[in-house]
Motif scaffolding. Sequence first.
Motif, mmCIF file in Angstrom:
data_model
loop_
_atom_site.group_PDB
_atom_site.id
_atom_site.type_symbol
_atom_site.label_atom_id
_atom_site.label_comp_id
_atom_site.label_asym_id
_atom_site.label_seq_id
_atom_site.Cartn_x
_atom_site.Cartn_y
_atom_site.Cartn_z
ATOM 1 N N TYR B 75 0.813 -1.211 0.000
ATOM 2 C CA TYR B 75 0.000 0.000 0.000
ATOM 3 C C TYR B 75 0.843 1.257 0.000
ATOM 4 O O TYR B 75 0.343 2.350 -0.247
ATOM 5 C CB TYR B 75 -0.952 -0.013 1.208
ATOM 6 C CG TYR B 75 -0.240 -0.175 2.537
ATOM 7 C CD1 TYR B 75 0.115 -1.443 2.996
ATOM 8 C CD2 TYR B 75 0.099 0.928 3.307
ATOM 9 C CE1 TYR B 75 0.786 -1.599 4.196
ATOM 10 C CE2 TYR B 75 0.769 0.770 4.513
ATOM 11 C CZ TYR B 75 1.109 -0.492 4.952
ATOM 12 O OH TYR B 75 1.781 -0.643 6.138
ATOM 13 N N CYS B 261 -1.864 -8.089 12.516
ATOM 14 C CA CYS B 261 -1.508 -6.668 12.551
ATOM 15 C C CYS B 261 -0.081 -6.444 12.093
ATOM 16 O O CYS B 261 0.239 -5.450 11.456
ATOM 17 C CB CYS B 261 -1.705 -6.140 13.969
ATOM 18 S SG CYS B 261 -1.274 -4.403 14.152
ATOM 19 N N ARG B 289 -7.628 -12.147 9.937
ATOM 20 C CA ARG B 289 -7.869 -10.943 9.139
ATOM 21 C C ARG B 289 -6.674 -10.010 9.220
ATOM 22 O O ARG B 289 -6.221 -9.653 10.302
ATOM 23 C CB ARG B 289 -9.091 -10.174 9.659
ATOM 24 C CG ARG B 289 -10.417 -10.823 9.387
ATOM 25 C CD ARG B 289 -11.565 -9.833 9.615
ATOM 26 N NE ARG B 289 -12.833 -10.535 9.606
ATOM 27 C CZ ARG B 289 -13.420 -11.032 10.698
ATOM 28 N NH1 ARG B 289 -12.870 -10.872 11.884
ATOM 29 N NH2 ARG B 289 -14.570 -11.665 10.601
ATOM 30 N N GLY B 290 -6.178 -9.619 8.056
ATOM 31 C CA GLY B 290 -5.144 -8.602 8.001
ATOM 32 C C GLY B 290 -5.788 -7.237 7.874
ATOM 33 O O GLY B 290 -6.869 -7.107 7.309
ATOM 34 N N PHE B 291 -5.130 -6.232 8.420
ATOM 35 C CA PHE B 291 -5.667 -4.875 8.260
ATOM 36 C C PHE B 291 -4.543 -3.867 8.436
ATOM 37 O O PHE B 291 -3.508 -4.172 9.025
ATOM 38 C CB PHE B 291 -6.784 -4.598 9.281
ATOM 39 C CG PHE B 291 -6.283 -4.194 10.647
ATOM 40 C CD1 PHE B 291 -5.640 -5.113 11.460
ATOM 41 C CD2 PHE B 291 -6.431 -2.890 11.111
ATOM 42 C CE1 PHE B 291 -5.167 -4.746 12.713
ATOM 43 C CE2 PHE B 291 -5.961 -2.516 12.365
ATOM 44 C CZ PHE B 291 -5.328 -3.452 13.170
ATOM 45 N N ILE B 292 -4.746 -2.696 7.888
ATOM 46 C CA ILE B 292 -3.891 -1.564 8.241
ATOM 47 C C ILE B 292 -4.832 -0.428 8.622
ATOM 48 O O ILE B 292 -6.009 -0.421 8.243
ATOM 49 C CB ILE B 292 -2.911 -1.166 7.121
ATOM 50 C CG1 ILE B 292 -3.647 -0.735 5.869
ATOM 51 C CG2 ILE B 292 -1.952 -2.305 6.803
ATOM 52 C CD1 ILE B 292 -2.722 -0.189 4.809
ATOM 53 N N ILE B 294 -5.442 2.604 7.929
ATOM 54 C CA ILE B 294 -6.195 3.490 7.028
ATOM 55 C C ILE B 294 -7.504 2.860 6.556
ATOM 56 O O ILE B 294 -8.388 3.556 6.077
ATOM 57 C CB ILE B 294 -5.359 3.942 5.806
ATOM 58 C CG1 ILE B 294 -4.811 2.749 5.030
ATOM 59 C CG2 ILE B 294 -4.245 4.874 6.233
ATOM 60 C CD1 ILE B 294 -4.171 3.129 3.708
ATOM 61 N N ASP B 295 -7.647 1.540 6.715
ATOM 62 C CA ASP B 295 -8.917 0.892 6.354
ATOM 63 C C ASP B 295 -10.076 1.429 7.199
ATOM 64 O O ASP B 295 -11.238 1.288 6.829
ATOM 65 C CB ASP B 295 -8.842 -0.629 6.562
ATOM 66 C CG ASP B 295 -7.730 -1.278 5.743
ATOM 67 O OD1 ASP B 295 -7.277 -0.652 4.768
ATOM 68 O OD2 ASP B 295 -7.316 -2.399 6.091
#
Lengths: 359, 359
Positions: B75, B261, B289-292, B294-295
């Motif tokens: 990203y 994370c 679940r992956g996330f960053i 800004i989601d």
Amino acid sequence: MTIPSSYKKIVLNNAPSKEVNLKYGEESSTFRIERTTFDKNSVKDGEMVIKMLYFSNDPAQKGWMQKGIDSKRMYLRILENDPVISLGLGEVVFSKSSKHSVGDKVTGRFTWEEYIVVNEERITKTIDESLGLPLTSYLSSVGMTGLTAYFGVTKVGELKKGQTIVISAASGATGSMCVQIAKHIVGASKVVGISSSPKKCKWVESLGADVCVNYHDTDYQKQLSDIIGDDFVDVYYDNVGGEILSFMLSKVKQFGNIVACGAISGYNDAEKGEVTGWPEITRNRLTIRGFIIIDFIKDFAEGINAIVGAIKEGKINITEDVSVVDLSKEIDVLAKVPETWGLLFSNKKPNGKLVTKIA
Amino acid sequence: MTIPSSYKKIVLNNAPSKEVNLKYGEESSTFRIERTTFDKNSVKDGEMVIKMLYFSNDPAQKGWMQKGIDSKRMYLRILENDPVISLGLGEVVFSKSSKHSVGDKVTGRFTWEEYIVVNEERITKTIDESLGLPLTSYLSSVGMTGLTAYFGVTKVGELKKGQTIVISAASGATGSMCVQIAKHIVGASKVVGISSSPKKCKWVESLGADVCVNYHDTDYQKQLSDIIGDDFVDVYYDNVGGEILSFMLSKVKQFGNIVACGAISGYNDAEKGEVTGWPEITRNRLTIRGFIIIDFIKDFAEGINAIVGAIKEGKINITEDVSVVDLSKEIDVLAKVPETWGLLFSNKKPNGKLVTKIA
């Protein structure tokens, strides 16, 4: 039909920690054949006697019997000296159940035995022969295999019309159903199969995959990259784990889904199941969901209707979905049941669902 | 405030494929210091000049600059010869933006430079100093770090009141916020931290963890097993990947969640990030679940309100949440910025958020 006063069964002799030992009579033999006596008077109310006709062969059985897996971490265990659990199909030959009559063909979670005595609660389905489907379909397309593929693709992977999907072990029982469901029921714009030979790939393509890649090709990852392109894929349906999964982690698009249905690469050798590329999950916000088919038991009717409907419309092929190994003419019909199941882990595994016929 | 006619910046000299080379002046040096000239007349409408005061140090920056990662799979990328991207906090010293005035303190995704010229769109937050929070809080508890922990625990992990959670890198910036949010905002019944020393573990427990295990103990897995018990845990918040994650796959209960994370164990050496035990995901129907952060940009206000509210109620500790390395008295305030960031990957990393002060 007369029920013999004794019959044979296969029990777990020595739980395997790695590969199974299919030979009989050794200390490390995974399986052992026993004879059990039967007395009609011992059948209780609500129970019935089923003559086993077909066994379903499933990679998951390896996990059920594997040594070293914490029983609290496994939804189903086969203990040493107990009969080997297997999905199967049989005919009711004696019944003290009000729900099932002699002559009914039924499927359920049974055991590797010539006859079984079970409570009516153990029956998953009574087959409606008026539908005209081959009996073996109830262990494949319209059985747990088909339902696994249906809910795996639609509910776990959340594949939508016009989206793209890659399916591993695509010539396998579940994989070949996934291909057909993704293409012909959901309406995926691109279905990519991964299989183990040019011949199997050709079959996968005949079922509806836009293209199928042979993972024995040294450049299979490049082939997949070229096919998948820079838009990546919405869903990866994983039946294998290990190297192919690790590669696919880098090919699922942002916010895409991975269906963790199976991981056969590591069932005999955990090292081959090692996964690299985990940071892709965070960077590309992937969701990975594990499931087993009983999680969707409340939705089975919906799944069966969708699949049977698709069969009637000619969207799902049931003429080639099963490879039957017929042991019914053997002197000892059970003896080769483990060896037949063992084909799942070999390169001799035929296309589609592997079913063993014992009567 | 006068803006000098030239100032220094740190650019990516040679993108690292494994560990960074923090020395300057070598061909393989990861970073290079450059001087850039500045002309006030070049500032366009909507832009402003910010004097950088603090840099946030984040493991994710390693991924942004890492060699061999496909830009389409990331990203955010830092290209060679470009200034190194870093979250930070600075003061507006010249403005042609109608939204920001000279004297405003602002946070955003900035770069390792003494001064930066940015468009107003790049500002994440204008700090309301009337709240009385320390400036560094805006790079930790009430900044991206706190929000990452808040949404990671509540929305990605879906931790509910009365549930149990294990958090790795629990003395880290995100981990230490996760501990406090899980215990004091969500109301988890059991919060277990994993950290790297008895001293850090003690600190993690002081923040609200019921217990914290030092993963350098040879029996840390047994300790965790005993603490977790046969009920397993509802959520595992993973900041590390690799061995600890592999172990935790066997400790999350059926239908439990894993928050992907971060995976710092493999950032410098992919082999250490290898994951075993993948079949647990299927057998126990785990969701990963992956996330960053800004989601969750649309929900930032909710997150900030929850965290600021908890700070006011004394539920979240902001007196010890930041370790500041003060380089503002150095002759060259930027020179040690990379070395300070490098502490993240060493065993010298102090508790909580590591912030670099340059002015």
